[in-house]
Design an enzyme around this catalytic site. Structure first.
Site, PDB file in Angstrom:
ATOM      1  N   CYS A  15       0.828  -1.207   0.000  1.00  0.00           N
ATOM      2  CA  CYS A  15       0.000   0.000   0.000  1.00  0.00           C
ATOM      3  C   CYS A  15       0.866   1.262   0.000  1.00  0.00           C
ATOM      4  O   CYS A  15       1.810   1.314   0.763  1.00  0.00           O
ATOM      5  CB  CYS A  15      -0.879   0.020   1.239  1.00  0.00           C
ATOM      6  SG  CYS A  15      -1.758   1.559   1.503  1.00  0.00           S
ATOM      7  N   PRO A  16       0.604   2.274  -0.790  1.00  0.00           N
ATOM      8  CA  PRO A  16      -0.540   2.396  -1.713  1.00  0.00           C
ATOM      9  C   PRO A  16      -0.167   2.090  -3.156  1.00  0.00           C
ATOM     10  O   PRO A  16      -0.901   2.463  -4.066  1.00  0.00           O
ATOM     11  CB  PRO A  16      -0.885   3.878  -1.585  1.00  0.00           C
ATOM     12  CG  PRO A  16       0.460   4.546  -1.456  1.00  0.00           C
ATOM     13  CD  PRO A  16       1.352   3.555  -0.710  1.00  0.00           C
TER      14      PRO A  16
END
Lengths: 76, 155
Positions: A15-16
């Protein structure tokens, strides 16, 4: 769910990055085309659902295959 | 999320605290938000062309360590660099983006980056040390954007 126009392998990314790379890949597609995304980040399951809800792109399917998460997203 | 706005104030200049503004900024931009980040005090480190960000366990007892190290030993010369390189290695192994990469993604997504002019002057920083595309402004300029923002965070 085998038909797609482009594929993005985001395996190993956290992430992200899967979302940001998917956003970029979608930019290269025309409206209605389908992007297949492969990811290993378990958080991406909820994130791609949220991404679709907020951007208007359609999450056609979300599943798991051999420890990888596979998404098909149609560009709005 | 077209038409939505996110305003962030970034005040920290350590490796760990560099992540939230760039992760949230780039992700919000990907969702269609217009984003501005206002960098002030130690947050200005995040705008430098050559970032040299470190992480420390001093004053941060929650930082996970591979083995317990007494606080006084954590203060020894070289410990901070060692912890920083261990943290970077771990991040790379886990597929976590580097701060540089996230910052580039923010720039590509037209995330507005504002450097606080007052703290730039206070620390004698030069715009030559900073990445291109940074605006230099003050508190009033922040409110011009933040006043209409849907989300505002102080990091």
């Amino acid at each position: 769910m085998a038909d797609f126009d482009s594929e993005l392998d985001a395996s190993g990314l956290n992430c992200p990055l899967p979302i940001l790379k998917a956003k970029k890949a979608l930019q290269g597609l025309a409206s209605g085309q389908v992007l297949k995304i492969i990811a290993t980040d378990p958080g991406s399951v909820k994130d791609f659902d949220s991404f679709a809800k907020q951007t208007g792109n359609i999450l056609l399917s979300s599943g798991e295959e051999g420890g990888k998460f596979i998404f098909f997203m149609r560009k709005a | 999320m077209e038409g939505k706005k996110l305003a962030i104030i970034a005040t920290k200049g350590t490796l760990d605290w560099a992540y939230p503004p760039f992760i949230l900024g780039s992700t919000a931009a990907a969702l269609g938000y217009e984003v501005q980040i206002f960098f002030t005090f130690y947050g200005l480190e995040l705008l430098k062309k050559k970032m040299d960000l470190k992480v420390t366990s001093l004053g941060n007892p929650a930082m996970p360590m591979p083995m317990p190290v007494p606080v006084l030993m954590q203060a020894l010369p070289g410990m901070q660099s060692m912890m920083t390189s261990m943290m970077k290695k771990k991040m790379k192994a886990k597929g976590v983006a580097s701060v540089e990469e996230l910052r580039e993604l923010c720039q590509e997504a037209d995330v507005g980056m504002i450097a606080c002019q007052m703290t730039v002057d206070l620390f004698d920083y030069s715009p030559d040390d900073m990445i291109d595309g940074v605006e230099y402004a003050g508190a009033a300029a922040f409110f011009e954007f933040a006043g209409n923002a849907d989300i505002c965070m102080y990091i």
